[in-house]
Design a protein around this motif. Structure first.
Motif, PDB file in Angstrom:
ATOM      1  N   ALA A  91       0.832  -1.205   0.000  1.00 40.46           N
ATOM      2  CA  ALA A  91       0.000   0.000   0.000  1.00 40.46           C
ATOM      3  C   ALA A  91       0.867   1.256   0.000  1.00 40.46           C
ATOM      4  CB  ALA A  91      -0.939   0.002   1.207  1.00 40.46           C
ATOM      5  N   LYS A  92       1.998   1.204   0.707  1.00 40.68           N
ATOM      6  CA  LYS A  92       2.895   2.358   0.768  1.00 40.68           C
ATOM      7  C   LYS A  92       3.430   2.751  -0.605  1.00 40.68           C
ATOM      8  CE  LYS A  92       4.658   1.638   5.435  1.00 40.68           C
ATOM      9  NZ  LYS A  92       5.874   1.386   6.223  1.00 40.68           N
ATOM     10  N   GLU A  93       3.440   1.804  -1.531  1.00 43.95           N
ATOM     11  CA  GLU A  93       3.950   2.072  -2.867  1.00 43.95           C
ATOM     12  C   GLU A  93       3.053   3.021  -3.655  1.00 43.95           C
ATOM     13  OE1 GLU A  93       4.645  -1.640  -4.851  1.00 43.95           O
ATOM     14  OE2 GLU A  93       5.833  -2.409  -3.169  1.00 43.95           O
ATOM     15  N   TYR A  94       1.786   3.114  -3.274  1.00 39.58           N
ATOM     16  CA  TYR A  94       0.845   3.969  -3.984  1.00 39.58           C
ATOM     17  C   TYR A  94       0.924   5.394  -3.464  1.00 39.58           C
ATOM     18  CZ  TYR A  94      -1.054  -0.270  -5.926  1.00 39.58           C
ATOM     19  OH  TYR A  94      -1.185  -1.461  -6.582  1.00 39.58           O
ATOM     20  N   LYS A  95       1.088   6.302  -4.372  1.00 39.79           N
ATOM     21  CA  LYS A  95       1.207   7.720  -4.032  1.00 39.79           C
ATOM     22  C   LYS A  95      -0.014   8.209  -3.256  1.00 39.79           C
ATOM     23  CE  LYS A  95       0.666  10.868  -7.527  1.00 39.79           C
ATOM     24  NZ  LYS A  95       1.052  11.737  -8.640  1.00 39.79           N
ATOM     25  N   GLU A  96      -1.189   7.674  -3.573  1.00 37.42           N
ATOM     26  CA  GLU A  96      -2.439   8.097  -2.947  1.00 37.42           C
ATOM     27  C   GLU A  96      -2.802   7.280  -1.697  1.00 37.42           C
ATOM     28  OE1 GLU A  96      -4.587  10.615  -3.742  1.00 37.42           O
ATOM     29  OE2 GLU A  96      -3.295  11.347  -5.330  1.00 37.42           O
ATOM     30  N   ALA A  97      -1.910   6.444  -1.231  1.00 39.38           N
ATOM     31  CA  ALA A  97      -2.206   5.635  -0.037  1.00 39.38           C
ATOM     32  C   ALA A  97      -2.486   6.558   1.147  1.00 39.38           C
ATOM     33  CB  ALA A  97      -1.034   4.721   0.282  1.00 39.38           C
ATOM     34  N   PRO A  98      -3.519   6.267   1.918  1.00 38.82           N
ATOM     35  CA  PRO A  98      -3.845   7.117   3.067  1.00 38.82           C
ATOM     36  C   PRO A  98      -2.774   7.035   4.156  1.00 38.82           C
ATOM     37  CG  PRO A  98      -5.181   5.135   3.104  1.00 38.82           C
ATOM     38  CD  PRO A  98      -4.412   5.116   1.810  1.00 38.82           C
ATOM     39  N   ILE A  99      -2.651   8.105   4.924  1.00 39.81           N
ATOM     40  CA  ILE A  99      -1.674   8.095   6.016  1.00 39.81           C
ATOM     41  C   ILE A  99      -2.179   7.309   7.221  1.00 39.81           C
ATOM     42  CG2 ILE A  99      -0.557  10.235   5.291  1.00 39.81           C
ATOM     43  CD1 ILE A  99      -2.067  11.610   7.685  1.00 39.81           C
ATOM     44  N   LEU A 100      -3.481   7.047   7.253  1.00 37.02           N
ATOM     45  CA  LEU A 100      -4.084   6.278   8.342  1.00 37.02           C
ATOM     46  C   LEU A 100      -4.966   5.174   7.784  1.00 37.02           C
ATOM     47  CD1 LEU A 100      -5.381   9.061  10.778  1.00 37.02           C
ATOM     48  CD2 LEU A 100      -3.276   7.751  10.948  1.00 37.02           C
ATOM     49  N   LEU A 101      -4.919   4.036   8.441  1.00 38.78           N
ATOM     50  CA  LEU A 101      -5.866   2.963   8.172  1.00 38.78           C
ATOM     51  C   LEU A 101      -6.613   2.691   9.464  1.00 38.78           C
ATOM     52  CD1 LEU A 101      -3.705   0.411   6.129  1.00 38.78           C
ATOM     53  CD2 LEU A 101      -5.370   2.054   5.241  1.00 38.78           C
ATOM     54  N   TYR A 102      -7.920   2.647   9.377  1.00 37.26           N
ATOM     55  CA  TYR A 102      -8.764   2.320  10.524  1.00 37.26           C
ATOM     56  C   TYR A 102      -9.176   0.859  10.353  1.00 37.26           C
ATOM     57  CZ  TYR A 102      -9.204   7.366  11.235  1.00 37.26           C
ATOM     58  OH  TYR A 102      -8.939   8.689  11.455  1.00 37.26           O
ATOM     59  N   TYR A 103      -9.098   0.083  11.424  1.00 42.87           N
ATOM     60  CA  TYR A 103      -9.428  -1.329  11.307  1.00 42.87           C
ATOM     61  C   TYR A 103      -9.934  -1.878  12.634  1.00 42.87           C
ATOM     62  CZ  TYR A 103      -5.061  -2.397  13.712  1.00 42.87           C
ATOM     63  OH  TYR A 103      -4.060  -2.475  14.648  1.00 42.87           O
ATOM     64  N   ARG A 104     -10.602  -2.998  12.520  1.00 41.77           N
ATOM     65  CA  ARG A 104     -11.035  -3.762  13.689  1.00 41.77           C
ATOM     66  C   ARG A 104     -10.350  -5.106  13.631  1.00 41.77           C
ATOM     67  NH1 ARG A 104     -17.394  -2.467  14.360  1.00 41.77           N
ATOM     68  NH2 ARG A 104     -17.048  -1.021  16.066  1.00 41.77           N
ATOM     69  N   GLY A 105     -10.131  -5.646  14.799  1.00 38.64           N
ATOM     70  CA  GLY A 105      -9.507  -6.962  14.852  1.00 38.64           C
ATOM     71  C   GLY A 105      -8.023  -6.859  15.106  1.00 38.64           C
ATOM     72  N   THR A 106      -7.320  -7.876  14.652  1.00 37.00           N
ATOM     73  CA  THR A 106      -5.888  -7.970  14.899  1.00 37.00           C
ATOM     74  C   THR A 106      -5.141  -8.080  13.578  1.00 37.00           C
ATOM     75  OG1 THR A 106      -6.365  -9.149  16.952  1.00 37.00           O
ATOM     76  CG2 THR A 106      -4.124  -9.300  16.109  1.00 37.00           C
ATOM     77  N   LEU A 107      -4.112  -7.302  13.449  1.00 40.35           N
ATOM     78  CA  LEU A 107      -3.242  -7.389  12.283  1.00 40.35           C
ATOM     79  C   LEU A 107      -1.953  -8.095  12.683  1.00 40.35           C
ATOM     80  CD1 LEU A 107      -3.432  -3.807  10.709  1.00 40.35           C
ATOM     81  CD2 LEU A 107      -4.637  -5.859   9.986  1.00 40.35           C
ATOM     82  N   THR A 108      -1.451  -8.887  11.765  1.00 37.51           N
ATOM     83  CA  THR A 108      -0.154  -9.527  11.973  1.00 37.51           C
ATOM     84  C   THR A 108       0.647  -9.428  10.671  1.00 37.51           C
ATOM     85  OG1 THR A 108      -0.842 -11.713  11.242  1.00 37.51           O
ATOM     86  CG2 THR A 108      -1.149 -11.202  13.593  1.00 37.51           C
ATOM     87  N   ASN A 109       1.915  -9.672  10.771  1.00 38.47           N
ATOM     88  CA  ASN A 109       2.758  -9.667   9.577  1.00 38.47           C
ATOM     89  C   ASN A 109       2.425 -10.790   8.620  1.00 38.47           C
ATOM     90  OD1 ASN A 109       4.299  -7.406  10.213  1.00 38.47           O
ATOM     91  ND2 ASN A 109       5.684  -8.585  11.484  1.00 38.47           N
ATOM     92  N   GLU A 110       1.771 -11.816   9.104  1.00 39.28           N
ATOM     93  CA  GLU A 110       1.475 -12.989   8.277  1.00 39.28           C
ATOM     94  C   GLU A 110       0.221 -12.838   7.423  1.00 39.28           C
ATOM     95  OE1 GLU A 110       2.041 -13.532  11.805  1.00 39.28           O
ATOM     96  OE2 GLU A 110       4.141 -13.617  11.257  1.00 39.28           O
TER      97      GLU A 110
END
Length: 117
Positions: A91-110
């Motif tokens: 996502a960081k590769e996209y120039k228009e990627a938002p500076i914040l992501l709002y989410y529910r749950g748990t994120l992991t590297n996997e």
């Protein structure tokens, strides 16, 4: 403090490209809200964006961001900044990627990806 991240993301007329330009120059959102007009101009943003940022440098704008942050906490919504290790690299590769992501749950590297609803 996430309040300043939210405040930056909520400035009317200032999209992700200019938000990232400001972050690159000032290193942290809080510094943007304490910057002078001259310092903002040195960041490379255009005069219209500069004016929008200056207009947002009010306690009212920060209070609105604080309220939004409180609402996210109450609703158990997490916030991920673009410089957080778990922010998806693709996502960081996209120039228009938002500076914040709002989410529910748990994120992991996997996780293979995220969905936007």
């Amino acid at each position: 403090m996430l309040t300043y991240w939210i405040a930056l993301s909520q400035i009317h007329g200032v999209g992700p490209v200019n938000q990232k330009k400001l972050l690159k120059h000032f290193q942290h959102p809080e510094a943007i809200f304490h910057a002078t007009k001259e310092a903002l101009n040195e960041s490379g943003i255009n005069p219209t964006i500069c004016k929008a940022v200056i207009e947002a440098q009010t306690s009212e704008h920060i209070k609105k961001a604080e309220k939004l942050y409180e609402q996210t906490l109450q609703k158990e919504i997490n916030i991920l900044t673009i410089n957080a290790p778990l922010y998806p690299e693709v996502a960081k590769e996209y120039k228009e990627a938002p500076i914040l992501l709002y989410y529910r749950g748990t994120l992991t590297n996997e996780l293979p990806g995220i969905a936007i609803n």
